[in-house]
Design a protein around this motif. Structure first.
Motif, PDB file in Angstrom:
ATOM      1  N   THR A 166       5.747 -40.614  24.338  1.00  0.00           N
ATOM      2  CA  THR A 166       5.263 -39.871  23.016  1.00  0.00           C
ATOM      3  C   THR A 166       4.877 -38.355  23.063  1.00  0.00           C
ATOM      4  OG1 THR A 166       4.856 -41.539  21.683  1.00  0.00           O
ATOM      5  CG2 THR A 166       4.612 -40.069  20.760  1.00  0.00           C
ATOM      6  N   ALA A 167       3.350 -38.512  23.711  1.00  0.00           N
ATOM      7  CA  ALA A 167       2.727 -36.416  24.238  1.00  0.00           C
ATOM      8  C   ALA A 167       3.991 -35.533  24.571  1.00  0.00           C
ATOM      9  CB  ALA A 167       1.487 -37.153  24.888  1.00  0.00           C
ATOM     10  N   ILE A 168       4.821 -36.002  25.604  1.00  0.00           N
ATOM     11  CA  ILE A 168       5.101 -35.496  26.202  1.00  0.00           C
ATOM     12  C   ILE A 168       6.652 -34.570  25.713  1.00  0.00           C
ATOM     13  CG2 ILE A 168       7.122 -35.290  28.259  1.00  0.00           C
ATOM     14  CD1 ILE A 168       4.964 -37.294  29.650  1.00  0.00           C
ATOM     15  N   ILE A 169       7.447 -36.184  25.043  1.00  0.00           N
ATOM     16  CA  ILE A 169       8.363 -35.438  24.236  1.00  0.00           C
ATOM     17  C   ILE A 169       8.477 -34.371  22.998  1.00  0.00           C
ATOM     18  CG2 ILE A 169      10.645 -36.986  23.180  1.00  0.00           C
ATOM     19  CD1 ILE A 169      10.987 -36.984  26.011  1.00  0.00           C
ATOM     20  N   LYS A 170       6.635 -35.332  21.770  1.00  0.00           N
ATOM     21  CA  LYS A 170       7.207 -33.911  21.116  1.00  0.00           C
ATOM     22  C   LYS A 170       6.690 -33.058  21.383  1.00  0.00           C
ATOM     23  CE  LYS A 170       4.667 -37.346  17.943  1.00  0.00           C
ATOM     24  NZ  LYS A 170       3.536 -37.411  16.908  1.00  0.00           N
ATOM     25  N   ARG A 171       5.996 -32.210  22.878  1.00  0.00           N
ATOM     26  CA  ARG A 171       5.713 -31.055  23.332  1.00  0.00           C
ATOM     27  C   ARG A 171       7.248 -30.492  23.967  1.00  0.00           C
ATOM     28  NH1 ARG A 171       1.435 -27.694  25.220  1.00  0.00           N
ATOM     29  NH2 ARG A 171       2.906 -25.876  25.928  1.00  0.00           N
ATOM     30  N   TRP A 172       8.303 -31.527  23.985  1.00  0.00           N
ATOM     31  CA  TRP A 172       9.308 -31.557  25.056  1.00  0.00           C
ATOM     32  C   TRP A 172      10.583 -30.628  23.477  1.00  0.00           C
ATOM     33  CZ3 TRP A 172      10.737 -30.338  30.061  1.00  0.00           C
ATOM     34  CH2 TRP A 172      11.853 -29.640  29.929  1.00  0.00           C
ATOM     35  N   ALA A 173      10.463 -31.527  22.811  1.00  0.00           N
ATOM     36  CA  ALA A 173      11.797 -31.308  21.805  1.00  0.00           C
ATOM     37  C   ALA A 173      10.911 -31.910  20.444  1.00  0.00           C
ATOM     38  CB  ALA A 173      12.394 -32.962  21.365  1.00  0.00           C
ATOM     39  N   PRO A 174      10.404 -30.109  19.640  1.00  0.00           N
ATOM     40  CA  PRO A 174       9.317 -30.414  18.318  1.00  0.00           C
ATOM     41  C   PRO A 174      10.013 -30.904  17.991  1.00  0.00           C
ATOM     42  CG  PRO A 174       9.631 -27.963  19.270  1.00  0.00           C
ATOM     43  CD  PRO A 174      10.086 -29.430  20.409  1.00  0.00           C
ATOM     44  N   GLU A 175       8.825 -31.672  16.710  1.00  0.00           N
ATOM     45  CA  GLU A 175      10.087 -32.053  15.525  1.00  0.00           C
ATOM     46  C   GLU A 175      10.981 -31.273  14.275  1.00  0.00           C
ATOM     47  OE1 GLU A 175       6.893 -34.020  14.254  1.00  0.00           O
ATOM     48  OE2 GLU A 175       6.851 -36.340  15.205  1.00  0.00           O
ATOM     49  N   VAL A 176      10.121 -29.832  14.295  1.00  0.00           N
ATOM     50  CA  VAL A 176      10.683 -28.627  13.959  1.00  0.00           C
ATOM     51  C   VAL A 176      12.345 -28.714  14.066  1.00  0.00           C
ATOM     52  CG1 VAL A 176       8.495 -27.686  13.347  1.00  0.00           C
ATOM     53  CG2 VAL A 176      10.418 -26.666  15.010  1.00  0.00           C
TER      54      VAL A 176
END
Length: 140
Positions: free
Chosen positions: A67-77
């Motif tokens: 979760t932490a890695i992908i939130k940075r990799w592929a931001p929700e915006v």
């Protein structure tokens, strides 16, 4: 390479890493015309950069879960990050919040890299030898 291949495959940048002049990746040969992503000389060097970037997330930024890695990799915006997290976690055999104990573990890093490549590139699969060499370079 044909235009029908996903952009990340055409650019030999399977993680779709943004171009930044501050990053002088091994094998980076420029930026896609009119776009924002790096181009690499070989897919192995693109896979290497993806693996190295994930290790930076883990070591420098303390990101220890999918979760932490992908939130940075592929931001929700710009992404459906929740769906991305679920897909990567499932493909890696990890829970979204399971702690990653060792990013240098070939199975862990390989699983993350493979899952991100599949997600970013419409389930594209590199031949095993190309993937293995890119992962080897990332772990070197």
């Amino acid at each position: 390479m044909t235009q029908s291949l996903p952009r990340g495959v055409r650019n030999r940048n399977p993680g779709n890493i943004d171009f930044s002049p501050a990053n002088n990746w091994v094998g980076q040969s420029g930026k896609e015309p009119g776009g924002r992503f790096c181009i690499f000389d070989t897919p192995e060097n693109g896979i290497r950069a993806l693996g190295k970037l994930l290790q930076t997330y883990y070591n420098k930024h303390g990101l220890r879960t999918v979760t932490a890695i992908i939130k940075r990799w592929a931001p929700e915006v710009e992404n459906d990050t929740s769906a991305y997290v679920r897909a990567v976690a499932q493909r890696c055999g990890l829970g979204p919040s399971d702690p990653i104990k060792n990013i240098k573990d070939e199975k862990i890093l390989g699983g993350l890299v493979h899952a991100i490549i599949k997600h970013e590139n419409a389930n594209y699969e590199y031949p095993p030898a190309i993937f293995a060499e890119g992962l080897r370079r990332a772990l070197a």
